[in-house]
Design a protein around this motif. Structure first.
Motif, PDB file in Angstrom:
ATOM      1  N   HIS A  18       3.095  -5.484  11.940  1.00  8.76           N
ATOM      2  CA  HIS A  18       1.639  -5.458  12.091  1.00  8.76           C
ATOM      3  C   HIS A  18       1.206  -6.840  12.584  1.00  8.76           C
ATOM      4  O   HIS A  18       1.082  -7.784  11.784  1.00  8.76           O
ATOM      5  CB  HIS A  18       0.966  -5.160  10.749  1.00  8.76           C
TER       6      HIS A  18
ATOM      7  N   GLN B 248      -1.653  -8.467  10.716  1.00  6.85           N
ATOM      8  CA  GLN B 248      -1.522  -8.934   9.332  1.00  6.85           C
ATOM      9  C   GLN B 248      -0.880 -10.319   9.257  1.00  6.85           C
ATOM     10  O   GLN B 248      -0.594 -10.831   8.174  1.00  6.85           O
ATOM     11  CB  GLN B 248      -0.731  -7.902   8.506  1.00  6.85           C
TER      12      GLN B 248
ATOM     13  N   LEU C  48       1.483  -0.854  -2.757  1.00  7.53           N
ATOM     14  CA  LEU C  48       0.949  -0.486  -1.437  1.00  7.53           C
ATOM     15  C   LEU C  48      -0.534  -0.109  -1.394  1.00  7.53           C
ATOM     16  O   LEU C  48      -1.301  -0.734  -0.658  1.00  7.53           O
ATOM     17  CB  LEU C  48       1.807   0.664  -0.863  1.00  7.53           C
TER      18      LEU C  48
ATOM     19  N   TRP D 190      -2.757  -2.878  -2.414  1.00 14.40           N
ATOM     20  CA  TRP D 190      -2.538  -3.989  -1.449  1.00 14.40           C
ATOM     21  C   TRP D 190      -3.337  -3.757  -0.163  1.00 14.40           C
ATOM     22  O   TRP D 190      -3.940  -4.689   0.389  1.00 14.40           O
ATOM     23  CB  TRP D 190      -1.032  -4.058  -1.189  1.00 14.40           C
ATOM     24  N   LEU D 191      -3.363  -2.510   0.292  1.00 21.47           N
ATOM     25  CA  LEU D 191      -4.113  -2.190   1.517  1.00 21.47           C
ATOM     26  C   LEU D 191      -5.594  -2.526   1.342  1.00 21.47           C
ATOM     27  O   LEU D 191      -6.210  -3.172   2.202  1.00 21.47           O
ATOM     28  CB  LEU D 191      -3.964  -0.698   1.853  1.00 21.47           C
TER      29      LEU D 191
ATOM     30  N   THR E   7      -5.312  -6.085   2.961  1.00 23.63           N
ATOM     31  CA  THR E   7      -4.921  -5.747   4.333  1.00 23.63           C
ATOM     32  C   THR E   7      -6.094  -5.262   5.177  1.00 23.63           C
ATOM     33  O   THR E   7      -6.281  -5.734   6.304  1.00 23.63           O
ATOM     34  CB  THR E   7      -3.777  -4.717   4.289  1.00 23.63           C
TER      35      THR E   7
ATOM     36  N   ARG F  73      -2.529   5.694  11.376  1.00 18.18           N
ATOM     37  CA  ARG F  73      -2.057   4.695  10.406  1.00 18.18           C
ATOM     38  C   ARG F  73      -1.045   5.280   9.422  1.00 18.18           C
ATOM     39  O   ARG F  73       0.086   4.839   9.347  1.00 18.18           O
ATOM     40  CB  ARG F  73      -3.240   4.126   9.631  1.00 18.18           C
ATOM     41  N   PHE F  74      -1.475   6.275   8.675  1.00 14.80           N
ATOM     42  CA  PHE F  74      -0.607   7.098   7.826  1.00 14.80           C
ATOM     43  C   PHE F  74      -1.449   8.251   7.325  1.00 14.80           C
ATOM     44  O   PHE F  74      -2.675   8.262   7.526  1.00 14.80           O
ATOM     45  CB  PHE F  74       0.091   6.309   6.722  1.00 14.80           C
TER      46      PHE F  74
ATOM     47  N   HIS G 222       3.542   5.547   9.308  1.00 14.67           N
ATOM     48  CA  HIS G 222       4.283   5.262   8.074  1.00 14.67           C
ATOM     49  C   HIS G 222       4.580   6.573   7.367  1.00 14.67           C
ATOM     50  O   HIS G 222       3.778   7.511   7.448  1.00 14.67           O
ATOM     51  CB  HIS G 222       3.433   4.413   7.125  1.00 14.67           C
TER      52      HIS G 222
ATOM     53  N   GLU H  13       6.564   5.783   1.767  1.00  8.23           N
ATOM     54  CA  GLU H  13       6.879   4.378   1.485  1.00  8.23           C
ATOM     55  C   GLU H  13       6.884   4.118  -0.022  1.00  8.23           C
ATOM     56  O   GLU H  13       7.745   3.391  -0.520  1.00  8.23           O
ATOM     57  CB  GLU H  13       5.825   3.506   2.179  1.00  8.23           C
TER      58      GLU H  13
ATOM     59  N   HIS I 192       9.624   3.110   6.995  1.00  9.91           N
ATOM     60  CA  HIS I 192       9.975   3.212   5.566  1.00  9.91           C
ATOM     61  C   HIS I 192      10.840   4.421   5.201  1.00  9.91           C
ATOM     62  O   HIS I 192      12.039   4.278   5.091  1.00  9.91           O
ATOM     63  CB  HIS I 192       8.735   3.115   4.673  1.00  9.91           C
TER      64      HIS I 192
ATOM     65  N   SER J 172       9.737  -5.625   3.106  1.00 13.36           N
ATOM     66  CA  SER J 172       8.482  -5.027   2.655  1.00 13.36           C
ATOM     67  C   SER J 172       8.715  -4.110   1.454  1.00 13.36           C
ATOM     68  O   SER J 172       7.951  -4.134   0.486  1.00 13.36           O
ATOM     69  CB  SER J 172       7.872  -4.244   3.817  1.00 13.36           C
TER      70      SER J 172
ATOM     71  N   ASP K 170       7.887  -5.388   9.094  1.00 12.97           N
ATOM     72  CA  ASP K 170       6.651  -4.914   8.461  1.00 12.97           C
ATOM     73  C   ASP K 170       5.771  -6.064   7.977  1.00 12.97           C
ATOM     74  O   ASP K 170       5.137  -5.964   6.932  1.00 12.97           O
ATOM     75  CB  ASP K 170       6.949  -3.939   7.303  1.00 12.97           C
TER      76      ASP K 170
HETATM   77  N1  GUN Z   1       0.799   2.286   5.065  1.00 13.68           N
HETATM   78  C1  GUN Z   1      -0.386   2.384   5.707  1.00 13.68           C
HETATM   79  N2  GUN Z   1      -0.767   1.214   6.227  1.00 13.68           N
HETATM   80  C2  GUN Z   1       0.203   0.342   5.927  1.00 13.68           C
HETATM   81  C3  GUN Z   1       0.399  -1.035   6.210  1.00 13.68           C
HETATM   82  O1  GUN Z   1      -0.427  -1.707   6.846  1.00 13.68           O
HETATM   83  N3  GUN Z   1       1.539  -1.595   5.735  1.00 13.68           N
HETATM   84  C4  GUN Z   1       2.451  -0.893   5.037  1.00 13.68           C
HETATM   85  N4  GUN Z   1       3.545  -1.494   4.604  1.00 13.68           N
HETATM   86  N5  GUN Z   1       2.294   0.406   4.763  1.00 13.68           N
HETATM   87  C5  GUN Z   1       1.185   1.016   5.205  1.00 13.68           C
END
Ligand code: GUN
Ligand code: ZN
Length: 453
Positions: free
Chosen positions: A88, A91, A103, A106-107, A111, A217-218, A244, A247, A283, A308, A334
């Protein structure tokens, strides 16, 4: 075949003589020593031969002995450029910090706030210049980047990559759901139309090495409609796709609750036409064997991001099991879930991860360091569908390479007279860093040291 049909090259031919270490389809690591290798004006390898052919080659290809770049024996060698299959760029300001939450938290906490800043083009330009330079210095000749939801700053990233000479896929991030940080998301139609605009603009610029990648994104950040429209667009335009998957445990549970009618996480992407042989998913820590079989059938790849996975306490990806299922696997930093921008560091953490699997599971077949070297080079190219273009020192491929010098004055390790070539390589792998990467080439062009630096 080790030699291409010669054409007069004049000044543009580059010739190197010394040790070349690379992976091939049949061997995770092969040391070619000594060899003489030629790169034409288009950046392609036109011959790699044993040194007894030097005289013959010099006549065929019209080069003079004085123009051969001769590497120091033992201490210097070439490896293929490193491939970061998941990073990223946006980031980068957080890299090395913010590693105390899992995760999903953390987002929201770290993030999304940093990514929101890339609305500011100047901030984007400064930051993206830093991250591309940092990865190049660390030998990343190919990177697969996530940017942010902002189209203009994502295009800025592309122009910086092009200017600095890296090979890359770049994705404008798509996300139309974000309850916990609602200022960082798009409307569904905007996400799709901006993706189209990004792809059209980037393609029109004809950068030779920078290509777009469709980037939902996911699953938790995207509505079913958005996933569907991105899948359909990527398929119609034959574009690469990244996202992603699986993860963390909490994320997998969340996806189950969001898509109760899907068999599993993989099925969500598959049902939205996002899983094919141009897809790379980061992941995959919690993928079942059933899901890995689907990855194999579809030809989709996994980016293994061990730093990560440990830094965010997500879990340990089982690369051996994925490889046993014939799934393509590359390595990713990552950043900034991973704290290091270096694929050399990712190799070490991949080795640590496979060792942990080894002592947790009896009869586990750990990855060798040679196999991990392959994941970092040719394997990454296979995962990104670039292995016909680069990834090793075969004739016809682009010369993406790192000149490693293990005896630079400030080297982080020492070598001894009894060290074999393999010892020296292992010391570099385990202890080396960008100080040892004295030159980096992408498509035959020297991109490190930076021009005018
Ligand atoms: N899953 C969705 N967004 C992210 C991200 O920015 N980093 C990670 N590691 N997982 C994610
Ligand atoms: Zn990521």
């Amino acid at each position: 075949m080790t030699t291409e049909t010669p054409r007069p090259q004049g000044e543009s031919l580059q010739v190197f003589k010394g040790t070349f270490i690379h992976a091939t389809d049949t061997s995770p690591m092969e040391t070619l020593a000594p060899r003489i290798l030629g790169v034409n004006g288009m950046g392609k390898i036109v011959f790699i031969e044993t040194v007894d052919k030097e005289e013959e080659l010099s006549q065929t290809w019209h080069f003079q002995k004085k123009n051969i770049r001769v590497l120091q024996q033992r201490e210097e060698f070439f490896i293929p450029g490193l491939v970061d299959t998941h990073i990223h760029a946006s980031q980068y300001p957080n890299m090395g910090t913010c590693l105390d939450l899992p995760l999903l938290e953390w987002l929201v906490e770290y993030t999304f706030p940093v990514e929101s800043k890339f609305k500011d083009l100047k901030f984007a330009e400064d930051t993206y210049t830093k991250v591309v330079k940092r990865t190049l210095r660390n030998g990343t000749t190919t990177a697969c980047y996530f940017a942010t939801i902002h189209t203009e700053s994502t295009l800025k990233l592309c122009s910086i990559i092009n200017k600095l000479g890296q090979r890359a896929f770049v994705g404008k991030v798509c996300m139309d759901l974000n309850n916990l940080f609602p200022t960082y998301k798009e409307q569904l139609c905007e996400s799709v139309s901006e993706t189209r605009r990004f792809v059209t603009e980037l393609t029109g610029r004809m950068y030779p090495l920078v290509k777009p990648i469709v980037t939902p994104r996911f699953v938790p950040s995207c509505s079913s409609e958005l996933l569907q429209q991105l899948g359909s667009y990527a398929n119609t335009e034959d574009l690469h796709i990244q996202s992603h998957i699986s993860e963390s445990r909490a994320e997998v549970e969340l996806v189950k609750s969001l898509f109760p009618d899907c068999k599993n996480y993989t099925d969500v992407y598959d049902k939205h036409s996002l899983l094919n042989d141009k897809t790379i998913m980061a992941h995959g820590v919690y993928l079942s064997n059933e899901e890995l079989k689907v990855f194999h059938q579809k030809g989709a790849a996994i980016s293994h991001c061990p730093n990560s996975n440990i830094s965010l306490c997500s879990g340990l990806f089982d690369a051996r099991n994925a490889l046993n299922h014939n799934v393509k696997v590359g390595l990713g930093t990552d950043v900034s879930g991973g704290y290091s921008p270096s694929i050399l560091h990712a190799m070490r953490t991949a080795i640590d991860t496979t060792k942990i699997h080894g002592f947790q599971t009896s009869n586990y077949e750990r990855l060798s360091y040679q196999e991990v070297f392959k994941l970092a080079t040719l394997g990454g190219c296979q995962a990104l569908g670039l292995d016909h273009v680069t990834g090793n020192f075969e004739v016809g491929k682009d010369f993406d390479a790192i000149l490693v010098n293990t005896s630079v004055p400030n080297s982080p390790f020492d070598i001894f007279p009894n060290d074999t070539q393999e010892d020296i390589f292992q010391k570099f792998l385990n202890l080396g860093d960008d100080r040892n990467m004295v030159e980096v080439y992408v498509a035959g062009k020297k991109v490190v040291p930076f021009p005018n630096a």
